[in-house]
Write a protein that holds these residues in place. Structure first.
Motif, PDB file in Angstrom:
ATOM      1  N   MET A  88      -8.140  18.693 -54.843  1.00 23.12           N
ATOM      2  CA  MET A  88      -7.711  19.118 -53.503  1.00 23.12           C
ATOM      3  C   MET A  88      -6.685  20.242 -53.570  1.00 23.12           C
ATOM      4  O   MET A  88      -6.635  21.104 -52.689  1.00 23.12           O
ATOM      5  N   GLN A  89      -5.888  20.232 -54.618  1.00 21.01           N
ATOM      6  CA  GLN A  89      -4.923  21.321 -54.788  1.00 21.01           C
ATOM      7  C   GLN A  89      -5.644  22.617 -55.141  1.00 21.01           C
ATOM      8  O   GLN A  89      -5.252  23.704 -54.683  1.00 21.01           O
ATOM      9  N   TRP A  91      -9.002  23.355 -54.517  1.00 18.81           N
ATOM     10  CA  TRP A  91      -9.862  23.758 -53.398  1.00 18.81           C
ATOM     11  C   TRP A  91      -9.225  23.212 -52.123  1.00 18.81           C
ATOM     12  O   TRP A  91      -9.556  22.117 -51.653  1.00 18.81           O
ATOM     13  N   SER A  92      -8.311  23.996 -51.566  1.00 17.25           N
ATOM     14  CA  SER A  92      -7.438  23.496 -50.505  1.00 17.25           C
ATOM     15  C   SER A  92      -7.938  23.763 -49.087  1.00 17.25           C
ATOM     16  O   SER A  92      -7.212  23.522 -48.131  1.00 17.25           O
ATOM     17  N   PRO A  94      -9.477  22.782 -45.771  1.00 21.38           N
ATOM     18  CA  PRO A  94      -9.541  21.437 -45.183  1.00 21.38           C
ATOM     19  C   PRO A  94     -10.902  20.759 -45.316  1.00 21.38           C
ATOM     20  O   PRO A  94     -10.973  19.562 -45.619  1.00 21.38           O
ATOM     21  N   MET A  97     -11.341  19.642 -48.864  1.00 29.27           N
ATOM     22  CA  MET A  97     -10.468  18.510 -49.171  1.00 29.27           C
ATOM     23  C   MET A  97     -11.048  17.206 -48.617  1.00 29.27           C
ATOM     24  O   MET A  97     -11.022  16.168 -49.293  1.00 29.27           O
ATOM     25  N   ILE A 100     -13.956  16.272 -50.879  1.00 31.61           N
ATOM     26  CA  ILE A 100     -13.474  15.710 -52.146  1.00 31.61           C
ATOM     27  C   ILE A 100     -13.008  14.271 -51.944  1.00 31.61           C
ATOM     28  O   ILE A 100     -13.325  13.371 -52.738  1.00 31.61           O
ATOM     29  N   GLY A 101     -12.253  14.038 -50.878  1.00 37.97           N
ATOM     30  CA  GLY A 101     -11.775  12.686 -50.605  1.00 37.97           C
ATOM     31  C   GLY A 101     -12.909  11.707 -50.365  1.00 37.97           C
ATOM     32  O   GLY A 101     -12.891  10.582 -50.881  1.00 37.97           O
ATOM     33  N   LEU A 124      -3.199   9.320 -51.190  1.00 38.69           N
ATOM     34  CA  LEU A 124      -3.201  10.457 -50.268  1.00 38.69           C
ATOM     35  C   LEU A 124      -2.096  10.324 -49.220  1.00 38.69           C
ATOM     36  O   LEU A 124      -1.506  11.331 -48.805  1.00 38.69           O
ATOM     37  N   TYR A 128       0.526  13.346 -48.885  1.00 39.39           N
ATOM     38  CA  TYR A 128       0.452  14.283 -47.768  1.00 39.39           C
ATOM     39  C   TYR A 128       1.252  13.867 -46.536  1.00 39.39           C
ATOM     40  O   TYR A 128       1.160  14.538 -45.499  1.00 39.39           O
TER      41      TYR A 128
END
Length: 206
Positions: A88-89, A91-92, A94, A97, A100-101, A124, A128
């Motif tokens: 996520m860092q 490929w930021s 949204p 992310m 990925i999640g 997460l 965040y």
């Protein structure tokens, strides 16, 4: 480490006494919070991932033996969560992310990792969100898993985040206790081996 040990001793030897498991609910949030701190402060991410991988692999058989479980141990869950944070860092965007999640959560649930998507979600939350929002999101996560997985005892894990938000000095007091790195890294597989041996020597329980 102490709350995890209490949790597992209760699971193995005192399954009818919920107090052991209630105290043990503090352990996993603290480990996930420590993982997020490690994500921010490690000097070598690849070595950090490698250490988690090694601990997860050598712990799997003791984990299954001591706790009579066929899922993948919690260190594996932390490793997948760390990989998700790194992705996520990198490929930021949204949308990426979220993707990925979702993929990480699907992997954790499909391959039967301990805690499943709950573990990733808690990581997460600590990554965040801040302060009171962490507490609110942790509460909502616990509430969702109460209905989805019927994890009633997991509701008590909220106290770990409450201490982080409202009483951080409680944890700082323990930070003053010197602890060699080898203890941190060997405790998880080591205590599982000891629990397995204890069950073998005391087959009828305590």
């Amino acid at each position: 480490m102490l709350t995890m040990l209490i949790d597992h001793v209760g699971l193995v030897f005192f399954p009818g006494d919920p107090l052991w498991r209630i105290i043990g609910r503090l352990a996993f949030p603290l480990y996930t919070y420590a993982l997020v701190l490690g994500f921010f402060h490690t000097s070598n991410m690849k070595r950090y991932m490698l250490r988690l991988t090694v601990i997860a692999v050598i712990s799997q058989i003791p984990y299954q033996w001591a706790l009579h479980s066929d899922d993948i141990n919690v260190v594996g869950t932390l490793l997948v969560s760390l990989l998700a944070l790194v992705a996520m860092q990198r490929w930021s965007h949204p949308a990426l992310m979220v993707l990925i999640g979702c993929l990480a959560a699907y992997l954790l649930e499909t391959l039967n990792f301990n805690y499943g998507y709950y573990g990733l979600a808690l990581v997460l939350i600590y990554r965040y969100s801040q302060s009171h929002m962490q507490l609110l999101l942790h509460f909502l996560l616990n509430l969702s898993t109460l209905f989805a997985k019927f994890w009633e005892t997991q509701l008590y894990s909220i106290f770990a985040t409450a201490f982080l938000v409202y009483w951080p000095a409680f944890y700082r007091a323990f930070d003053r206790i010197p602890m060699p790195r080898w203890v941190w890294r060997s405790f998880y597989p080591g205590h599982l081996v000891l629990l397995g041996v204890a069950q073998f020597l005391i087959p009828n329980g305590l």
